[in-house]
Design a protein around this motif. Sequence first.
Motif, mmCIF file in Angstrom:
data_model
loop_
_atom_site.group_PDB
_atom_site.id
_atom_site.type_symbol
_atom_site.label_atom_id
_atom_site.label_comp_id
_atom_site.label_asym_id
_atom_site.label_seq_id
_atom_site.Cartn_x
_atom_site.Cartn_y
_atom_site.Cartn_z
ATOM 1 N N ALA A 197 9.289 33.366 -4.511
ATOM 2 C CA ALA A 197 8.126 32.486 -4.540
ATOM 3 C C ALA A 197 8.532 31.091 -4.959
ATOM 4 O O ALA A 197 9.423 30.910 -5.761
ATOM 5 N N THR A 198 7.847 30.093 -4.385
ATOM 6 C CA THR A 198 8.074 28.706 -4.747
ATOM 7 C C THR A 198 6.740 28.147 -5.240
ATOM 8 O O THR A 198 5.715 28.245 -4.548
ATOM 9 N N VAL A 199 6.729 27.609 -6.415
ATOM 10 C CA VAL A 199 5.510 27.005 -6.969
ATOM 11 C C VAL A 199 5.734 25.513 -7.079
ATOM 12 O O VAL A 199 6.731 25.071 -7.638
ATOM 13 N N CYS A 200 4.862 24.719 -6.558
ATOM 14 C CA CYS A 200 5.010 23.279 -6.587
ATOM 15 C C CYS A 200 3.848 22.628 -7.324
ATOM 16 O O CYS A 200 2.835 23.271 -7.597
ATOM 17 N N PHE A 201 4.037 21.339 -7.573
ATOM 18 C CA PHE A 201 3.017 20.533 -8.245
ATOM 19 C C PHE A 201 2.632 21.123 -9.594
ATOM 20 O O PHE A 201 1.470 21.310 -9.898
ATOM 21 N N THR A 202 3.633 21.468 -10.372
ATOM 22 C CA THR A 202 3.369 21.890 -11.740
ATOM 23 C C THR A 202 3.456 20.666 -12.622
ATOM 24 O O THR A 202 4.126 19.692 -12.290
ATOM 25 N N ASP A 203 2.751 20.707 -13.724
ATOM 26 C CA ASP A 203 2.863 19.579 -14.651
ATOM 27 C C ASP A 203 3.443 20.012 -15.974
ATOM 28 O O ASP A 203 3.296 19.340 -16.989
ATOM 29 N N GLY A 204 4.090 21.211 -15.987
ATOM 30 C CA GLY A 204 4.729 21.671 -17.190
ATOM 31 C C GLY A 204 3.799 22.417 -18.115
ATOM 32 O O GLY A 204 4.223 23.072 -19.052
ATOM 33 N N GLY A 205 2.523 22.338 -17.893
ATOM 34 C CA GLY A 205 1.559 23.029 -18.751
ATOM 35 C C GLY A 205 1.467 24.497 -18.377
ATOM 36 O O GLY A 205 2.204 25.001 -17.531
ATOM 37 N N ASP A 206 0.484 25.210 -18.972
ATOM 38 C CA ASP A 206 0.379 26.639 -18.707
ATOM 39 C C ASP A 206 -0.616 26.953 -17.601
ATOM 40 O O ASP A 206 -0.983 28.091 -17.394
#
Lengths: 430, 439
Positions: free
Chosen positions: B220-229
């Motif tokens: 899986a590839t997860v994008c557009f994370t901002d480091g939060g939970d």
Amino acid sequence: MVLTGRAVLLAAAGVVALALVPSAGTVLVWAVLVALVCVVDALLAASPRRVAVHREVPASVRLSQSATCTLTVTNVGPRRLRGLVRDAWQPSAGAVVDRHRVDLPPGEGRRLRTVLVPTRRGDRRADLVTVRTVGPLGVAGRQASVPVPARLRVLPEFASRRHLPSRLARLRELDGRSAVQVRGAGTEFDSLREYVVGDDVRSIDWRATARRNDVVVRTWRPERDRRVLLVLDTSRTSAARVGDAPRLDAALEAALLLAALASRAGDRVELLAYDRRVRARVVGASGPRLMPALADALAGVEPTLVEADWPGAAAQVRERLSRRALVVLLTALEPAAVEAGLLAVVGPLAQRHQVVLASVADPEAEDLRRGRGDAAAVFDAAAAERAGLERAAVALRLRQRGVEVVDALPDDLAPALADRYLALKAAGRL
Amino acid sequence: MSATTEVPSGGTPGPGPGSGSSLPPSPGSSPTSSPVPSPAAAPAGVLGVVGDGTDLRARSVRRWRRLRAPLAVVGALVVTGVVLALPQPRTSTVPLAPDNVEDGGGRAVAQVLGDRGVDVRYVRTTADALAVAAPGTTLLVTNDFLLAEDQVRAVAGSGADLVLLAPGFSLPLVTDALAPAFSGSAAPAERAAGCDDPDALAAGTVDAAGGVRATGTGDATVCFTDGGDDGGTWAVAHEDGHRVTVVGDAGLLSNARVDEAGHAALALRTLGRHDTLVWYVPSFDDTGVDPADEGGVGGSTDALLPPFVRLLVPLSVLVVAVAALWRVRRTGRLVTEPLPVVVRAGETVRGRGRLYRRGRAHGRAGAALRAGSASRCATRLGLPRTAAAPVVIDAVARATGREARAVEALLYGPPPRDDATLTRLATDLDDLESEVHRP
């Protein structure tokens, strides 16, 4: 073109076609099919304009009795005529069933009978005769309305004739009384008869007794050949409803009873219905022709919403009557109306003639006078009391001018007026 | 009561002298009915009135004159309705539907995709979605609130590339590699791609909330994370040979926000991978999956009805229209007549009573009651109408045995001031009258 209930059933039968061929086109095709069947059926129906209609009605009928209107319908077209014929009448002509089913082969005729039970006096007019024919399928048809004028004259009911036998019996009692008991200016010599125990000795005719061996007394009979003029007020006061009918209807009943009684008593009766002009007049009818003439003249008399012209009425009376007569004014004892018009002319009239004023009292006023339910009812009672006092005051002023006043409830007016007539006759005051 | 009788034939006379002569007797006819001689031979007056004096031409002209105005109005209404309805494509207010032009709709994306040659199929039921979705197509599911587990499994098993918008419970059923991420603050924020997926890189940045995270068990590839939970806004996983793309923030595709930041690029690239896009907006009336059914999938509730039931509506319109035409035609016109006056004679008395009440004329009303009562008592006691008050009082007092002063107070006392005293006066006068008898 007219449709029948079968056309609706035909349209609804489209559900079967829809179950077999479920598509939107089926509905459209079915609609066109229904329209086509209706048009063809209507075109195949007999023409409603090729029907000869003839209407026969009895000339007149008494109110509350039934008459039969006979409609002769003849098919003059080439096709078999199936359908409905409506014999239209005004609502108060009381047509019980005015629609008739017909099935006529070409060239044949039928009589259709419509029973009419009129609910109102006057001329009831027939309207158009509507012929509706249906086609062989009974789905659609054609319709036309044919003008066939007819008129049914509804005569007054004359319900007060039930009082007539008792009054006639009292009239006969007046006959043959000996002169002393009936002493008055108007009594007339009738005949001589033998003295029987109980007769007043003062009525013995000594000259006749001398000619014969028996004692003979003179007898008298009530005066005859007096004139009685009934003046019917058809102005606004006669339009008000008392009980269920206009005040005029009660006055009519009283007039008819008095006329029947007076004509039997040998008096000549005339009638005048007047408000601002002459609405009906019966002059010169006597004997068996009087009552039909009166009923016919009074059938069409309706109240008009105008103020009565009493000077004009008095002029009519003066014109008709040269010598002393009984003038009966059938009007309402409304203080304002009487003071404004009648009071001024009744004095001279009463000097020349015997005037009787017959008025229809309102039973509702007495009910109102007894009202004690709440403050509003007591105020109404006070108003009724005041109105009653004013009526009494006006009646008193009329009596002071020599007018006999008969004020009675609608059902009692006719016998009360007849009794007053008999009393006047017995007293020889006509 | 009505009676229909045959017109009598030659031998039998009619019931009345008048009616008997209405039809000429015709010898040789059957005894039950009598054919009337031919109309031409019979005088018109004998048979009666024939027809209403109109011919076809006159009637046609009259009907046309009477109907043309209503017909013109109806025609104008129909034409106006058609003209107004024709060029207007149908729109809806369903959230994220491809025919919804409002802020929450998805028509912008759908139209651009359509212009670019993507065949957008809008479906509302699982059955319809599965009918179109196949390997080599994209299946967009806008939400999963209205879906049952069976439906989610059926959708996942369609073989099409899935795009799920803000999935909830359905995500674990579709793939093990991704899971929904929930956090207290789901406010949109500027996020950079932060991954090496070409679609995400093409978009650059998004202004959206997160919502999806990787479980770490799969590819899986997860994008557009901002480091939060709260995870990332966009993620892609591969499951059984088809792509599962998750857009954590459904508002990204909406008409209102699709033109911000890199939303448009992300949406178009995500949904435009294949020539066919199945745009599935789950609906309430979807009967979902029917395990008894061969295909395992049901359709909408409408589909359960027999096929002609829907057509009953136009048919019932037809039936109602025919029934209306049946009832609307009278058998001839209404007949009118002048009616007599209906005002009761007692209305004047009532009117005067109301005037008393409105004017609060207690004194006047009391005086009327007293005058009437005194006059009746006097009449009953044989006094003349002109008798003076003391005489009446004296006579009434003697007749009733009451004190003269009490009788005077009742008959000639002070006027009543209010409703209560007036009512009492009325009843007292009634009592007094009932005690007065002829001496």
